[in-house]
Design a protein around this motif. Structure first.
Motif: not given
Length: 463
Positions: A71-81, A50-65
């Motif tokens: 939240w930003e969509p992840a560039a890629s998701i390896d389900l094995a991780q 099931f590699t079609d990952v929907k929000a919020p499970f496809n999002r990563v947190i970004r901290f910036s100055l």
């Protein structure tokens, strides 16, 4: 890009290796009668497809100055991780072994460089059972939301075999909708000003109520934070290492007490917890002379609202003054909870949310400065109530026999208790640091306190 709410941001600010801010669920299932020995391993393999990952499970947190945390969509998701398979060995596959294994899985923080969730498929439990342990960062969802999402991915009958993992579902509240071009700027400004006004008024009203209670011009109108007895085994500096246990009572027995005493489920459950906690503390040489104070999350969503993320407040609730009579304890707690309900109804949700952030910030600052062993905590423990499905659910024909939410530990609290009703049972899930002695005994005391309450109510209502 999606910005975080103030409460969700607070979970990241408060997170440390000793106190990670994820929530989890433990699902215990019975393998279908005609399933082969590879049923659970095949389930794990199918999850990986099931590699079609929907929000919020496809999002990563970004901290910036340059921008607010978002939240930003992840560039890629390896389900094995994110999805893992385990098999417990024979001789180490009973209920306690499962609880010990899950407690270890609950310790590490989720990797912020990836979407913040994980699923562990646990095979080989005694009695032909298996378990799923799934955890997500608290900024993704609160316990009520996560329980709802989990239930949506399960079937109502054993012959419905379609698999719908939680990360493959489209959840309400996470669609990336563009604002209409015709939306008027004044409308947005007015909404923001209105929300801020309600927040300020709500905090002001709560402050006034706290002041009146602190100078004793009111009695039990609101529970005061940071006045609990600090030196108990239940409170102190949160440390790494976790332990987990449960207790269960049939809802049929709970409903019988409710009907005879005109009480709610919370009244009955908190009465049992109050008696169990006092007995547990007495085992540790602590005899409290004042009521135990709990922190209690309250749902701030309006009726029918199913938004994602967190929309909760946390308030303090005093349980019963010391008493040996469970029925008197029930009545005292009922009185206390009615005052809490009155207080909640009189304050705007925005005010309660801000109060939660302010008090939580004070408690978190004490923990970061390692002062939790000396300063009073907000309460003796945290108790939440998550309603679950009333009927059994199924996963690929496997009946889900039990479902246990596993929460995070708030600052200065070494124990967190979650109530969860599912398929005719009321479960008490207890997660604690591994420094808390004999946690399993507290679970036993919960069931004993319920039996004592039954007898006390029966005697009080005897003809």
């Amino acid at each position: 890009m999606s910005t975080l709410s103030l409460l969700d941001l607070g979970f990241f600010v408060a997170e440390t290796e000793a106190s990670p801010k994820h929530v989890a669920g433990l699902l215990i299932c019975k393998t279908p009668p005609k399933a082969g020995p590879g049923f659970v391993k095949n389930l794990y393999r199918e999850y990986l497809t099931f590699t079609d990952v929907k929000a919020p499970f496809n999002r990563v947190i970004r901290f910036s100055l340059k921008a607010m945390p978002h939240w930003e969509p992840a560039a890629s998701i390896d389900l094995a991780q994110h999805i893992f398979y385990h098999r417990l060995p024979r001789g180490g596959n009973d209920r306690q072994a499962l609880y010990d294994f899950v407690a270890k899985l609950h310790v590490p923080m989720l990797d912020r460089s990836r979407p913040l969730w994980a699923l562990h498929v646990i095979d080989g439990l005694e009695g032909g059972r298996f378990a799923l342990y799934q955890k997500v960062h608290h900024a993704y969802a609160d316990g009520v939301t996560m329980a709802r999402w989990t239930a949506q991915g399960l079937a109502a009958t054993p012959d419905q075999l379609e698999l719908t993992p939680v990360w493959s579902q489209r959840h309400s509240g996470h669609g990336e909708r563009r604002k209409r071009a015709s939306q008027e700027l004044m409308h947005s400004l007015w909404k923001e000003v209105g929300g801020t006004t309600m927040r300020v008024l709500g905090v002001g009203r709560l402050a006034a109520m706290l002041l009146l209670e602190s100078v004793r011009l009111t009695k039990n109108a609101i529970a005061l934070p940071f006045v609990s007895t600090a030196r108990t085994p239940l409170t102190g500096q949160v440390t790494p290492g976790r332990q987990f246990t449960t207790a269960a009572v049939a809802m049929e027995r709970v409903d019988a007490i409710r009907a005879r005493t005109r009480s709610t489920l919370n009244h009955v459950a908190l009465t049992c917890l109050d008696g169990a906690l006092r007995r547990y503390l007495q085992d540790q040489g602590v005899d409290l002379k004042r009521p135990i104070t709990i922190q209690m999350p309250v749902n701030l969503r309006r009726e029918g609202e199913k938004t994602a993320g967190n929309k909760i407040g946390i308030i303090q609730v005093e349980l019963s003054p010391p008493t040996d009579d469970p029925y008197v304890r029930l009545r005292n707690i009922g009185f206390s909870l009615r005052n809490v309900r009155t207080m909640i109804d009189s304050v705007a949700p925005e005010g309660i949310e801000s109060y939660t952030v302010i008090t939580g910030l004070v408690a978190q600052l004490a923990e970061l400065l390692k002062l939790s062993n000396t300063l009073p905590p907000m309460g003796n423990t945290l108790v939440s109530n998550v309603p679950g499905p009333k009927e059994h659910l199924y996963l690929r024909g496997a009946r889900m026999e039990e479902m246990h939410p596993i929460s995070t530990l708030p600052p200065s609290n070494l124990l967190n208790i979650t109530l969860f009703s599912y398929a005719g049972q009321l479960y008490f899930g207890l997660i604690a640091t591994d420094e808390l002695p004999n946690l399993h005994r507290l679970g036993d005391y919960v069931q004993e306190a319920f039996t004592e309450l039954e007898a006390s109510v029966r005697d009080a209502h005897a003809p």
